[in-house]
Design an enzyme around this catalytic site. Structure first.
Site, PDB file in Angstrom:
ATOM      1  N   ASP A 346     -43.832  31.109  41.302  1.00  0.00           N
ATOM      2  CA  ASP A 346     -44.304  30.729  39.873  1.00  0.00           C
ATOM      3  C   ASP A 346     -45.715  29.788  40.277  1.00  0.00           C
ATOM      4  O   ASP A 346     -45.992  29.390  41.009  1.00  0.00           O
ATOM      5  CB  ASP A 346     -43.650  29.849  39.200  1.00  0.00           C
ATOM      6  CG  ASP A 346     -43.223  27.923  40.554  1.00  0.00           C
ATOM      7  OD1 ASP A 346     -43.022  28.154  42.030  1.00  0.00           O
ATOM      8  OD2 ASP A 346     -42.942  27.044  39.854  1.00  0.00           O
ATOM      9  N   GLU A 347     -46.611  29.619  39.257  1.00  0.00           N
ATOM     10  CA  GLU A 347     -48.010  28.658  39.486  1.00  0.00           C
ATOM     11  C   GLU A 347     -48.796  29.247  40.249  1.00  0.00           C
ATOM     12  O   GLU A 347     -49.261  28.310  40.920  1.00  0.00           O
ATOM     13  CB  GLU A 347     -47.652  27.055  38.739  1.00  0.00           C
ATOM     14  CG  GLU A 347     -46.791  27.037  37.427  1.00  0.00           C
ATOM     15  CD  GLU A 347     -45.956  25.407  37.946  1.00  0.00           C
ATOM     16  OE1 GLU A 347     -45.598  25.203  36.809  1.00  0.00           O
ATOM     17  OE2 GLU A 347     -45.777  25.163  39.085  1.00  0.00           O
TER      18      GLU A 347
END
Length: 541
Positions: A346-347
């Site tokens: 993620d991210e």
């Protein structure tokens, strides 16, 4: 300011007169009481969390006494372990000896824990509880079902049973038969030990809280920008240096391999599977600071103690990155008997799309190479998920339709789904704007919002058959103590556990809020600090 408190213990009779309604058992329970077969102060059968699938109240209650024994199958080590666990729960508050004996030696008035392989309808985790004056029996096909049945028995007893000091009793369980199986096979909670470090004993405490509500998976977020929390022999500075701080600059910490194995062992004794997460290629400042060669420019950044995200990335073009990933995955997989290994994903805002796809294309096969199934946050669908991969969706109402469709399309192609919508299941989201702890980037999440959604239909276009279950992540940017964990976890966790366990047909907010209110004395007896939500009719208000 958030309302944190642990309520004084209330007498059982005040709690248990609340009428059951709307959950498939209320009318039968009311009839049972009118017939005079339920005593004052005895919790109506099935008035627990998660609500059971089927409840048939009848007859007089079972009474636990000083003469009670716990009968188990002498040939089953796991059944005997469940029996010892039950005895350990009940002895401090009751003062009863509760010896664990062979089932053939059990007699009238005893508790029996029976394995019945022929009970195929109970599945891997289901159970049946039969309560009558002459004894109480929990029957299951597998030991996990016996353990879950013990949690039901525990909740049917007065809340004072949770205290670790001698209490007065009486200790009664309403008469009848309760048959229960889970809706979803995956019912998880995540603990972030990277932003703030929590000790082995603190993690065990969290595990025990999860077990009460029939959660069967502990997802440990072991690495992030602010700390690396697991020893890796082939890259020792990851823990020794990368684990030396945390958010705000505290001392941090890490688990030795022996300590991690103890967490895994303890979770298994509570029938929880541990999923370790090594977040890559973003969320990696702790690793980048520990080894300069993992950076594209060969320069190690300083340790990071802030809370911003999307600032770091492993160097996808470097071959050493994959040597690193292979070593870490190999060592963590060897310590973990469970099926899964979570690689984050993620991210990764500092990783180009091309590099991200390259990285995931090379790292996912390493997970399979070392005998595990890959799990990733739903951004993994921006690359190509491996065959059989599990996608953990953490979007929210403002997530774009295109992103949701990308995840749903992966599910239609065979990926499994764990649902963790941030504005429903993230335990670190503030309850209200005034909540002292937590974050609010996904909005505020009161108790009803956390409970009132349907996992089967939540993600448009995703087949119901792809939904493995639900998980409640607890991120710890703002949480540094067990009291902090408690007040953000409770009272939302029980509702999320009910979404994972109970049949969809039992879902009813009005009934649930009443049963949740009756958990307050149990929270207090367990030493749990909780948020006193105005949406719940707590006793005394």
């Amino acid at each position: 300011m958030i309302q944190r408190r642990t309520l004084p213990r209330l007498i059982g009779s005040l709690l248990l007169v609340t009428a059951a309604a709307g959950a498939g058992y209320g009318e039968a329970a009311a009839d049972d009481r009118r017939d005079g077969t339920a005593e004052a102060g005895v919790r109506p059968l099935g008035r627990i969390v998660p609500v059971p699938a089927s409840v048939t109240p009848h007859g007089d209650p079972y009474t636990l006494t000083a003469a009670t024994r716990i009968g188990v199958d002498p040939a089953s080590r796991e059944t005997r372990a469940v029996g010892r666990y039950l005895a350990g729960l009940l002895r401090p508050s009751t003062g009863f000896p509760l010896p664990v004996v062979d089932e053939e030696d059990a007699a009238d008035g005893d508790i029996r824990l029976l394995l019945a392989p022929e009970e195929t309808a109970l599945g891997a985790e289901g159970y049946r509880l039969d309560s009558a004056p002459d004894g109480l029996t929990v029957t299951a096909r597998e030991p996990a079902g016996l353990f879950h049945g013990v949690q039901t028995l525990r909740q049917q007893l007065p809340a004072a049973v949770e205290r670790r000091t001698l209490q007065g009793g009486p200790w009664k369980v309403a008469g009848g038969t309760l048959t229960d199986t889970p809706r979803f096979a995956y019912r998880g909670a995540m603990l972030d030990v990277a932003r703030h470090f929590f000790t082995v004993e603190e993690v065990k405490r969290f595990v025990d809280q999860l077990a009460l509500y029939k959660i069967n998976t502990l997802h440990l977020h072991l690495t992030d920008d602010q700390g690396w929390r697991i020893a890796v022999d082939s890259w020792p500075r990851l823990a020794e240096y990368g684990g030396s701080t945390e958010v705000g600059g505290g001392p941090g910490g890490f688990y030795t391999k022996a300590q991690y194995k103890e967490i895994v062992r303890y979770a298994a004794s509570r029938h929880l599977e541990v999923i370790p997460e090594i977040d890559m290629p973003g969320h990696t400042f702790a690793a980048l600071a520990s080894y300069a060669e993992l950076n594209c420019d060969g320069v190690a950044p300083p340790l990071y103690t802030g809370v911003k995200v999307g600032l770091s990335s492993l160097c996808a073009p470097k071959e050493v990155t994959y040597d690193f990933a292979d070593d870490v995955i190999r060592e963590i997989a060897a310590l973990t008997p469970g099926r899964y290994l979570h690689i984050g994903g993620d991210e990764a805002h500092k990783t180009s799309h091309e590099d991200y796809a390259t990285f995931m294309g090379r790292v996912q096969p390493l997970v399979a190479k070392h005998g595990k199934t890959v799990v990733g946050w739903h951004q993994l669908t921006g690359a190509t998920p491996a065959e059989g991969a599990v996608i953990q969706y953490w979007g929210h109402d403002r997530t774009s339709a295109a992103e949701k469709e990308r995840v749903a399309a992966a599910a239609r192609r065979g990926a499994g789904l764990i649902l963790s919508p941030a504005d429903r299941s993230y335990l670190d989201m503030k309850y209200t704007p005034e909540t002292e702890l937590g974050l609010a980037w996904a909005g505020t999440v009161e108790v009803r919002r956390s409970y009132d959604w349907n996992p089967s239909t939540y993600l448009p276009g995703a087949p119901e058959s792809a939904v493995l279950g639900v998980e409640a992540p607890l991120w710890t940017e703002t949480l540094a103590t067990t009291a902090d964990l408690d007040v953000m976890t409770f009272p939302r966790l029980p509702g999320l556990a009910e979404l994972g366990w109970s049949p969809a047909s039992t879902h009813d907010w009005d009934d649930y809020r009443g049963r949740l209110a009756e958990q307050a004395p149990r929270f207090d007896a367990m030493g749990v600090t909780y948020y006193r939500s105005p949406e719940v009719p707590w006793a005394g208000e």
